[in-house]
Design a protein around this motif. Structure first.
Motif, PDB file in Angstrom:
ATOM      1  N   ARG A 233      43.080  78.994  20.635  1.00 26.05           N
ATOM      2  CA  ARG A 233      42.821  78.017  19.581  1.00 26.05           C
ATOM      3  C   ARG A 233      44.102  77.645  18.835  1.00 26.05           C
ATOM      4  NH1 ARG A 233      37.025  80.274  17.137  1.00 26.05           N
ATOM      5  NH2 ARG A 233      35.895  80.200  19.126  1.00 26.05           N
ATOM      6  N   MET A 234      45.080  77.219  19.591  1.00 24.63           N
ATOM      7  CA  MET A 234      46.371  76.834  19.027  1.00 24.63           C
ATOM      8  C   MET A 234      46.454  75.320  18.884  1.00 24.63           C
ATOM      9  SD  MET A 234      48.564  79.527  21.354  1.00 24.63           S
ATOM     10  CE  MET A 234      50.119  79.535  20.485  1.00 24.63           C
ATOM     11  N   GLU A 235      47.382  74.875  18.061  1.00 23.17           N
ATOM     12  CA  GLU A 235      47.538  73.446  17.806  1.00 23.17           C
ATOM     13  C   GLU A 235      48.375  72.789  18.900  1.00 23.17           C
ATOM     14  OE1 GLU A 235      49.674  70.547  14.479  1.00 23.17           O
ATOM     15  OE2 GLU A 235      49.241  72.649  13.987  1.00 23.17           O
ATOM     16  N   SER A 236      47.952  71.609  19.341  1.00 26.08           N
ATOM     17  CA  SER A 236      48.745  70.871  20.321  1.00 26.08           C
ATOM     18  C   SER A 236      48.423  69.388  20.225  1.00 26.08           C
ATOM     19  CB  SER A 236      48.471  71.369  21.740  1.00 26.08           C
ATOM     20  OG  SER A 236      49.320  70.721  22.665  1.00 26.08           O
ATOM     21  N   SER A 237      49.316  68.577  20.792  1.00 23.80           N
ATOM     22  CA  SER A 237      49.127  67.128  20.861  1.00 23.80           C
ATOM     23  C   SER A 237      50.091  66.606  21.916  1.00 23.80           C
ATOM     24  CB  SER A 237      49.410  66.477  19.504  1.00 23.80           C
ATOM     25  OG  SER A 237      50.786  66.553  19.211  1.00 23.80           O
ATOM     26  N   PRO A 238      49.862  65.387  22.425  1.00 24.46           N
ATOM     27  CA  PRO A 238      50.793  64.819  23.423  1.00 24.46           C
ATOM     28  C   PRO A 238      52.241  64.779  22.934  1.00 24.46           C
ATOM     29  CG  PRO A 238      48.774  63.522  23.329  1.00 24.46           C
ATOM     30  CD  PRO A 238      48.689  64.521  22.221  1.00 24.46           C
ATOM     31  N   SER A 239      52.446  64.669  21.620  1.00 25.43           N
ATOM     32  CA  SER A 239      53.813  64.606  21.085  1.00 25.43           C
ATOM     33  C   SER A 239      54.554  65.937  21.214  1.00 25.43           C
ATOM     34  CB  SER A 239      53.787  64.177  19.615  1.00 25.43           C
ATOM     35  OG  SER A 239      53.119  65.151  18.830  1.00 25.43           O
ATOM     36  N   LEU A 240      53.810  67.010  21.475  1.00 27.07           N
ATOM     37  CA  LEU A 240      54.423  68.331  21.604  1.00 27.07           C
ATOM     38  C   LEU A 240      54.697  68.703  23.066  1.00 27.07           C
ATOM     39  CD1 LEU A 240      52.362  70.374  18.972  1.00 27.07           C
ATOM     40  CD2 LEU A 240      54.744  69.631  18.787  1.00 27.07           C
ATOM     41  N   ILE A 241      54.310  67.852  23.999  1.00 26.64           N
ATOM     42  CA  ILE A 241      54.492  68.144  25.424  1.00 26.64           C
ATOM     43  C   ILE A 241      55.489  67.135  26.003  1.00 26.64           C
ATOM     44  CG2 ILE A 241      53.357  68.351  27.672  1.00 26.64           C
ATOM     45  CD1 ILE A 241      50.748  68.932  26.143  1.00 26.64           C
TER      46      ILE A 241
END
Length: 336
Positions: free
Chosen positions: A211-219
């Motif tokens: 349950r960690m935070e992620s988004s396309p901007s972080l990849i």
């Protein structure tokens, strides 16, 4: 007068197979010491002289193996080549090394060269821009077996050995979560590489599982160059969305990341923690190494690929494509 002594002459006199004579003459330790001594003594007595042309024309073993790697500047591939040469030397084989320099055209030239040499087999770690596999299929149909290692083909059946990259990435995400970190960026390799896909899968599995935070901007996918990594860090800074930690494609990208951060006034492992992949020896000498790196065991990887290739070379019957996975483990670097 022309010397007409051939491998067949020696084989007939000793009542053994021609393949046994050939292996014994090449010093292959799979042949017993007494047999090797008898073969070499008789060859000397009969003034036997090998004819390379006959080897090619008759389709016999050349005791030459080709290996294609992206670049020898990467210590990962140097470690593999070292262990392969040590393993092949007692068997009478020669290893021919070709760098693709991450270029598919160079990779194709290497395959053409090895085909012309009539090598007994080829080991290959794919160039980052590989899109076509027709040349590999052509070489296989010609009768030269190929085993892929580390970077392996997508969408085709092949003989391949690779690290459990996905599992290693998941272990990194679990490690970071246990340190209370929730916002992790991934600086990945080129999207067409299977190893990049595996890292991404492990990263996303970790995001979901923990349950960690992620988004396309972080990849981010980069071209494995310092310049491409610098652009990514600039994007993080300009968007004011610095992640708590960054997981990099390999140790070299981690090194480029550290340099980019310093150029932009950021302190590595303080403003952003760094986790990497490879556990190459040089990172242990860094004053401020990544907090964790995934050990891929390149020696095990190389030896497993070679074992698979030698089985294909020695087999008189076609073998079904086979895949082997080498497990990974985390190496944690203590903070000073």
């Amino acid at each position: 007068m022309k010397n007409n002594v051939s491998i067949k002459t020696i084989a007939d006199k000793l009542q053994i197979s021609m393949s046994t004579v050939s292996r014994a003459l090449h010093g292959n330790t799979r042949i017993g010491l007494k047999t090797r001594e008898k073969v070499n003594e008789l060859a000397k007595e009969l003034h036997y002289v090998p004819n390379p042309g006959n080897v090619y024309l008759q389709g016999k073993q050349t005791y030459e193996i080709g290996i294609i790697v992206p670049a020898l500047k990467e210590e990962f591939f140097v470690k593999i080549i070292d262990v392969l040469e040590n393993e092949l030397r007692p068997l009478g084989y020669h290893l021919h090394i070709f760098q693709s320099q991450e270029n598919e055209d160079c990779q194709i030239r290497a395959l053409d060269y090895f085909k012309k040499m009539r090598v007994d087999g080829i080991l290959c770690s794919l160039a980052s821009n590989t899109k076509r596999y027709d040349k590999f299929l052509e070489v296989e149909e010609f009768g030269i077996p190929i085993v892929f290692f580390d970077r392996t083909p997508r969408g085709i059946s092949s003989f391949s050995v690779k690290s459990n990259t996905e599992g290693g990435a998941l272990k990194v995400m679990e490690f970071l979560k246990n340190k209370g970190i929730n916002k992790v960026a991934l600086i990945n390799g080129p999207a067409n590489l299977d190893t990049s896909g595996d890292r991404l899968n492990g990263y996303l599995m970790g995001v979901e599982k923990f349950r960690m935070e992620s988004s396309p901007s972080l990849i981010k996918s980069v071209a494995l160059t310092p310049e491409s990594v610098l652009e990514v860090v600039k994007e993080f800074v300009s968007a004011k969305c610095l992640p708590e930690a960054v997981f990099t494609f390999n140790d070299y990208i981690a090194l480029y990341l550290m340099k980019a951060m310093k150029n932009l006034g950021l302190e590595p492992n303080k403003d952003m923690l760094i986790a990497s992949y490879g556990n190459l020896p040089f990172i242990s000498h860094l004053e401020n190494p990544p907090i964790v790196s995934v050990e891929q065991f390149p020696e095990r990887l190389g030896l497993s690929a070679l074992e698979m290739l030698l089985k294909r070379i020695d087999s008189e019957e076609p073998m079904k494509p086979h895949f082997k996975m080498i497990d990974t483990e985390l190496v944690i670097y203590p903070r000073g």
